[in-house]
Design a protein around this motif. Structure first.
Motif, PDB file in Angstrom:
ATOM      1  N   HIS A 132      -8.977   7.185  15.359  1.00  0.00           N
ATOM      2  CA  HIS A 132      -7.969   7.714  14.440  1.00  0.00           C
ATOM      3  C   HIS A 132      -7.612   9.174  14.708  1.00  0.00           C
ATOM      4  O   HIS A 132      -7.017   9.838  13.871  1.00  0.00           O
ATOM      5  CB  HIS A 132      -8.439   7.523  12.998  1.00  0.00           C
ATOM      6  N   ALA A 177      -4.916   2.636   6.400  1.00  0.00           N
ATOM      7  CA  ALA A 177      -3.749   2.415   7.272  1.00  0.00           C
ATOM      8  C   ALA A 177      -3.982   1.242   8.208  1.00  0.00           C
ATOM      9  O   ALA A 177      -3.050   0.530   8.572  1.00  0.00           O
ATOM     10  CB  ALA A 177      -3.447   3.679   8.066  1.00  0.00           C
ATOM     11  N   GLY A 178      -5.219   1.039   8.617  1.00  0.00           N
ATOM     12  CA  GLY A 178      -5.617  -0.141   9.378  1.00  0.00           C
ATOM     13  C   GLY A 178      -4.874  -0.353  10.681  1.00  0.00           C
ATOM     14  O   GLY A 178      -4.422   0.584  11.335  1.00  0.00           O
ATOM     15  N   GLU A 179      -4.760  -1.619  11.036  1.00  0.00           N
ATOM     16  CA  GLU A 179      -4.178  -2.017  12.318  1.00  0.00           C
ATOM     17  C   GLU A 179      -2.715  -1.596  12.462  1.00  0.00           C
ATOM     18  O   GLU A 179      -2.249  -1.343  13.560  1.00  0.00           O
ATOM     19  CB  GLU A 179      -4.297  -3.535  12.494  1.00  0.00           C
ATOM     20  N   THR A 180      -1.984  -1.522  11.363  1.00  0.00           N
ATOM     21  CA  THR A 180      -0.573  -1.147  11.425  1.00  0.00           C
ATOM     22  C   THR A 180      -0.399   0.222  12.060  1.00  0.00           C
ATOM     23  O   THR A 180       0.508   0.438  12.853  1.00  0.00           O
ATOM     24  CB  THR A 180       0.037  -1.130   9.998  1.00  0.00           C
ATOM     25  N   TRP A 181      -1.252   1.139  11.733  1.00  0.00           N
ATOM     26  CA  TRP A 181      -1.201   2.484  12.304  1.00  0.00           C
ATOM     27  C   TRP A 181      -1.830   2.501  13.689  1.00  0.00           C
ATOM     28  O   TRP A 181      -1.326   3.136  14.607  1.00  0.00           O
ATOM     29  CB  TRP A 181      -1.938   3.460  11.381  1.00  0.00           C
ATOM     30  N   THR A 183      -2.572  -0.022  16.067  1.00  0.00           N
ATOM     31  CA  THR A 183      -2.100  -0.866  17.174  1.00  0.00           C
ATOM     32  C   THR A 183      -1.073  -0.186  18.080  1.00  0.00           C
ATOM     33  O   THR A 183      -1.251  -0.186  19.303  1.00  0.00           O
ATOM     34  CB  THR A 183      -1.567  -2.202  16.634  1.00  0.00           C
ATOM     35  N   PRO A 184       0.004   0.409  17.569  1.00  0.00           N
ATOM     36  CA  PRO A 184       0.978   1.006  18.489  1.00  0.00           C
ATOM     37  C   PRO A 184       0.413   2.195  19.275  1.00  0.00           C
ATOM     38  O   PRO A 184       0.771   2.407  20.438  1.00  0.00           O
ATOM     39  CB  PRO A 184       2.127   1.449  17.584  1.00  0.00           C
ATOM     40  N   ARG A 185      -0.476   2.939  18.683  1.00  0.00           N
ATOM     41  CA  ARG A 185      -1.048   4.096  19.379  1.00  0.00           C
ATOM     42  C   ARG A 185      -1.978   3.659  20.513  1.00  0.00           C
ATOM     43  O   ARG A 185      -1.959   4.219  21.603  1.00  0.00           O
ATOM     44  CB  ARG A 185      -1.780   4.982  18.374  1.00  0.00           C
TER      45      ARG A 185
END
Length: 197
Positions: A132, A177-181, A183-185
């Motif tokens: 993170h 925030a989990g996977e939504t935050w 995954t794209p990073r």
């Protein structure tokens, strides 16, 4: 990691660190009065080579998957074999999983601490520092055997007591925030990785 080895080691006790090791692990062992034992176990960590390094002073075997500094994701069956080796010899398996979110490729990350019966001899280390982007805050957690808790509480109380409230709130927000935050990073890092292959 530092708190775990402080709670675990007496002067002269040994901790097996596969090579190349993460320098902070070696320093943490030394600060606790222990002896880091480097073992050339190969990129996928040969359990037989690790077993050959066990002595009466050995207290733990450390694994890092995905690895630091190599990036190698150790196969789940290899980590399971090391976990069984530790159980058989009465050692702790300290599984550093700070990079668990950074798996790019066919080999999946599976925590050895998730295996049935592993709770009494496995320490799982996780961190928000890497996944993170909280590198300067050094915020993470450990899942440890119950018998280590009292000694760990003493170390933690002496060194830090607890993270500042701001960091705790940031950690809650990061986990929420989990996977939504995430995954794209992590996908963007995977694209950069491909440029280097």
């Amino acid at each position: 990691f530092h708190a775990v080895v402080q709670a675990l080691l007496a002067p002269g006790d040994e901790v097996i660190l596969p090579l190349p090791w993460y320098f902070n692990h070696a320093m943490g062992v030394q600060l606790a009065g222990g002896v880091p034992v480097g073992v050339e176990a190969g990129p996928q960590l040969d359990p037989e080579r690790l077993a050959a390094a066990i002595t009466p002073r050995t207290r733990a075997i450390v694994t890092i998957s995905p690895g630091n500094p190599t990036g190698v994701v150790v196969a789940p069956e290899v980590l399971a074999a090391i976990n069984r080796l530790c159980a058989h010899h009465g050692l702790l398996h300290i599984s550093d999983e700070a990079y668990a979110a950074f798996v790019h490729g066919a080999t999946e990350h599976r925590s050895p601490g998730a295996a049935s019966g592993s709770g009494a001899h496995t320490v799982t280390l996780q961190s928000l520092s890497k996944s993170h982007g909280m590198a300067g805050w050094r915020l993470g957690w450990a899942v440890v055997p119950r018998e280590l808790m009292e000694a760990l509480a003493k170390v933690q109380d002496t060194v830090l007591i607890c993270p500042p409230r701001l960091l705790q709130r940031a950690a809650v927000a990061a986990l929420a925030a989990g996977e939504t935050w995430l995954t794209p990073r992590i996908a963007a890092l995977g694209e950069r990785r491909l440029q280097l292959l």
